[in-house]
Design a protein around this motif. Structure first.
Motif, PDB file in Angstrom:
ATOM      1  N   UNK A 147     -12.214  40.713  15.829  1.00 17.54           N
ATOM      2  CA  UNK A 147     -13.040  41.382  14.820  1.00 17.54           C
ATOM      3  C   UNK A 147     -12.149  42.179  13.866  1.00 17.54           C
ATOM      4  N   UNK A 148     -12.614  42.310  12.643  1.00 15.95           N
ATOM      5  CA  UNK A 148     -11.958  43.189  11.676  1.00 15.95           C
ATOM      6  C   UNK A 148     -12.835  44.412  11.466  1.00 15.95           C
ATOM      7  N   UNK A 149     -12.196  45.560  11.368  1.00 17.88           N
ATOM      8  CA  UNK A 149     -12.912  46.829  11.323  1.00 17.88           C
ATOM      9  C   UNK A 149     -13.956  46.883  10.214  1.00 17.88           C
ATOM     10  N   UNK A 150     -13.625  46.333   9.047  1.00 16.18           N
ATOM     11  CA  UNK A 150     -14.552  46.430   7.919  1.00 16.18           C
ATOM     12  C   UNK A 150     -15.637  45.350   7.934  1.00 16.18           C
ATOM     13  N   UNK A 151     -15.633  44.522   8.978  1.00 18.31           N
ATOM     14  CA  UNK A 151     -16.615  43.436   9.054  1.00 18.31           C
ATOM     15  C   UNK A 151     -17.673  43.667  10.130  1.00 18.31           C
ATOM     16  N   UNK A 152     -17.617  44.829  10.792  1.00 12.92           N
ATOM     17  CA  UNK A 152     -18.585  45.114  11.847  1.00 12.92           C
ATOM     18  C   UNK A 152     -19.145  46.524  11.701  1.00 12.92           C
ATOM     19  N   UNK A 153     -20.305  46.730  12.309  1.00  9.34           N
ATOM     20  CA  UNK A 153     -20.895  48.060  12.432  1.00  9.34           C
ATOM     21  C   UNK A 153     -20.881  48.424  13.909  1.00  9.34           C
ATOM     22  N   UNK A 176      -7.499  48.526  16.711  1.00  9.84           N
ATOM     23  CA  UNK A 176      -6.711  47.747  17.674  1.00  9.84           C
ATOM     24  C   UNK A 176      -7.610  47.108  18.727  1.00  9.84           C
ATOM     25  N   UNK A 177      -8.633  47.854  19.178  1.00 11.04           N
ATOM     26  CA  UNK A 177      -9.564  47.310  20.176  1.00 11.04           C
ATOM     27  C   UNK A 177     -10.315  46.118  19.593  1.00 11.04           C
ATOM     28  N   UNK A 178     -10.831  46.272  18.386  1.00  7.41           N
ATOM     29  CA  UNK A 178     -11.582  45.181  17.748  1.00  7.41           C
ATOM     30  C   UNK A 178     -10.705  43.970  17.502  1.00  7.41           C
ATOM     31  N   UNK A 179      -9.458  44.201  17.130  1.00  3.32           N
ATOM     32  CA  UNK A 179      -8.535  43.086  16.878  1.00  3.32           C
ATOM     33  C   UNK A 179      -8.322  42.236  18.124  1.00  3.32           C
ATOM     34  N   UNK A 236     -23.510  57.380  31.855  1.00  5.53           N
ATOM     35  CA  UNK A 236     -22.611  58.530  31.887  1.00  5.53           C
ATOM     36  C   UNK A 236     -21.204  58.184  32.381  1.00  5.53           C
ATOM     37  N   UNK A 237     -21.019  56.991  32.921  1.00  2.00           N
ATOM     38  CA  UNK A 237     -19.718  56.643  33.495  1.00  2.00           C
ATOM     39  C   UNK A 237     -18.804  56.029  32.450  1.00  2.00           C
ATOM     40  N   UNK A 238     -19.231  54.928  31.848  1.00  4.48           N
ATOM     41  CA  UNK A 238     -18.445  54.254  30.825  1.00  4.48           C
ATOM     42  C   UNK A 238     -18.994  54.573  29.436  1.00  4.48           C
ATOM     43  N   UNK A 239     -18.130  54.492  28.429  1.00  2.00           N
ATOM     44  CA  UNK A 239     -18.572  54.648  27.039  1.00  2.00           C
ATOM     45  C   UNK A 239     -18.975  53.285  26.503  1.00  2.00           C
ATOM     46  N   UNK A 240     -20.159  53.205  25.929  1.00  2.00           N
ATOM     47  CA  UNK A 240     -20.730  51.913  25.527  1.00  2.00           C
ATOM     48  C   UNK A 240     -21.101  51.921  24.051  1.00  2.00           C
ATOM     49  N   UNK A 241     -20.812  50.799  23.376  1.00  2.00           N
ATOM     50  CA  UNK A 241     -21.057  50.678  21.947  1.00  2.00           C
ATOM     51  C   UNK A 241     -21.703  49.328  21.633  1.00  2.00           C
ATOM     52  N   UNK A 242     -22.562  49.320  20.626  1.00  7.77           N
ATOM     53  CA  UNK A 242     -23.145  48.090  20.109  1.00  7.77           C
ATOM     54  C   UNK A 242     -22.341  47.667  18.889  1.00  7.77           C
ATOM     55  N   UNK A 243     -21.827  46.450  18.942  1.00  6.79           N
ATOM     56  CA  UNK A 243     -21.023  45.911  17.851  1.00  6.79           C
ATOM     57  C   UNK A 243     -21.840  44.857  17.112  1.00  6.79           C
ATOM     58  N   UNK A 244     -22.070  45.079  15.819  1.00 12.36           N
ATOM     59  CA  UNK A 244     -22.869  44.161  15.012  1.00 12.36           C
ATOM     60  C   UNK A 244     -22.026  43.621  13.856  1.00 12.36           C
ATOM     61  N   UNK A 245     -21.595  42.365  13.926  1.00 11.76           N
ATOM     62  CA  UNK A 245     -20.886  41.778  12.788  1.00 11.76           C
ATOM     63  C   UNK A 245     -21.809  41.716  11.571  1.00 11.76           C
ATOM     64  N   UNK A 246     -21.283  42.040  10.406  1.00 12.15           N
ATOM     65  CA  UNK A 246     -22.103  42.100   9.189  1.00 12.15           C
ATOM     66  C   UNK A 246     -22.575  40.730   8.733  1.00 12.15           C
ATOM     67  N   UNK A 247     -21.822  39.704   9.068  1.00 15.64           N
ATOM     68  CA  UNK A 247     -22.164  38.366   8.581  1.00 15.64           C
ATOM     69  C   UNK A 247     -22.530  37.401   9.704  1.00 15.64           C
ATOM     70  N   UNK A 248     -23.118  37.933  10.786  1.00 19.41           N
ATOM     71  CA  UNK A 248     -23.514  37.062  11.909  1.00 19.41           C
ATOM     72  C   UNK A 248     -24.753  37.653  12.566  1.00 19.41           C
ATOM     73  N   UNK A 249     -25.512  36.799  13.223  1.00 17.76           N
ATOM     74  CA  UNK A 249     -26.739  37.258  13.885  1.00 17.76           C
ATOM     75  C   UNK A 249     -26.486  37.788  15.293  1.00 17.76           C
TER      76      UNK A 249
END
Length: 364
Positions: A15-21, A8-11, A29-42
């Motif tokens: 983004x589609x769940x199966x199209x990103x890593x 739901x967050x990616x949408x 330590x305050x916020x939760x942080x993630x690196x989002x890498x689309x499989x078909x983009x730089x």
């Protein structure tokens, strides 16, 4: 560290769940942080959830950042400002099941540090934070709302300390008796600040308020500063907030968590690097009163942090995470030792400030 409702967050951002890593990113330590890498983009992206226990109204963060981003885009379009990428609905943040999320671009070939190992890093950081302050010197800071009310308000922090002292048990007060006496002794720092607080030559400015080195991005190849990040505390304040926080967190080789206070000393070359870097950008902006308060900025921030740690200890360690029962008391001792280092070396530090001011004036 996982993302609840990740699909739901990616949408929200197209983004589609199966199209990103997605991978956890950074050491914050305050916020939760993630690196989002689309499989078909730089391009890569940083996705963060906002900690509502710290930031009770995340929408204020979004409003403040957008106001500043719009101002900079209009007046300084070449400046790299890490603003939020809107959702597909055009919102500055996504809200999923009561959790606030924001997406920003990942800055390629960048690196950040948790500690400093070279005065040049201090110089580059001071220059970059100073540059943001300079570019916003004509921005109406009164438009910005407080994301953490009273964050750097020493008067409020002192009141919280005296309230905690009044409510604390005799056993706890006895354990912290020396630090309590030290906190009361240094009250003159608050009184000195109050004597300037309402001066026209000590204006409110748009400040970052959290200038630790991990909130700076460096170029991996050149080690030059690229930009500042983590704009959650971007709000109106005094210039001493940004400069003072750099002094508090850059001057000692050991962090506030070091219990051996014999290790807490200041590195003069780092002090000179901070002042030089900041004046490179803000030297022509600061008023005469503000220039007089350059060294004071470090005293203000260090004292404030010391009494915050002490207040938390007196209150039973309810705010700062601890690894052992006396940690907040040890943190208090650490910060008071750092503060004493500024006073013990005052003549040398004043000479460094005056030297930096003269060099800046000669360059103009």
């Amino acid at each position: 560290m996982e993302i609840e409702n990740r699909e739901a967050v990616l949408n929200e951002y197209g983004f589609k769940l199966d199209e990103v890593i997605i991978k956890p990113f950074g050491t914050g330590h305050i916020n939760s942080t993630f690196l989002v890498t689309p499989k078909n983009a730089s391009a890569q992206f940083i996705l963060q959830s906002i900690n509502i226990n710290v930031f009770r109204k995340p929408e204020i963060i979004a409003q403040n950042v957008k106001l500043v981003a719009d101002f900079l885009a209009e007046h300084y379009p070449e400046y790299l400002f890490v603003k939020a990428i809107p959702t597909i609905k055009g919102e500055e943040m996504a809200v999923v099941e009561g959790v606030y999320w924001r997406l920003t671009s990942f800055i390629n070939n960048s690196i950040s540090f948790d500690t400093l190992s070279d005065p040049n890093q201090a110089y580059e950081a001071a220059l970059q934070f100073g540059r943001l302050n300079k570019l916003l010197s004509n921005f109406d800071a009164s438009q910005l709302k407080e994301t953490i009310p009273g964050f750097h308000d020493l008067g409020l922090r002192y009141k919280q300390f005296t309230d905690a002292l009044e409510a604390a048990s005799e056993v706890v007060k006895q354990k912290a008796s020396k630090e309590i006496s030290t906190a009361l002794h240094y009250r003159f720092i608050l009184e000195y600040f109050n004597s300037f607080k309402n001066s026209r030559e000590f204006p409110d400015r748009a400040m970052h308020h959290d200038t630790k080195i991990s909130n700076m991005l460096f170029d991996k190849d050149t080690m030059k500063g690229i930009c500042v990040i983590d704009l959650d505390t971007l709000m109106a304040g005094k210039f001493i907030s940004d400069l003072g926080d750099m002094m508090r967190t850059y001057l000692c080789a050991f962090s506030e968590n070091e219990p051996d206070i014999s290790k807490i000393t200041i590195r003069l070359e780092y002090f000179e690097a901070i002042v030089n870097g900041y004046l490179h950008e803000m030297g022509s902006i600061l008023s005469p009163v503000e220039k007089e308060l350059i060294l004071f900025s470090g005293k203000y921030l260090i004292y404030m942090q010391a009494i915050r740690f002490l207040s938390d200890y007196l209150n039973g360690n309810i705010y700062y995470p601890i690894a052992y029962p006396e940690q907040n008391l040890d943190r208090t001792k650490n910060q008071f030792k750092l503060l004493s280092e500024l006073f013990d070396n005052e003549k040398i530090l004043v000479d460094i400030v005056n030297k930096c001011l003269k060099e800046h004036k000669a360059r103009r």
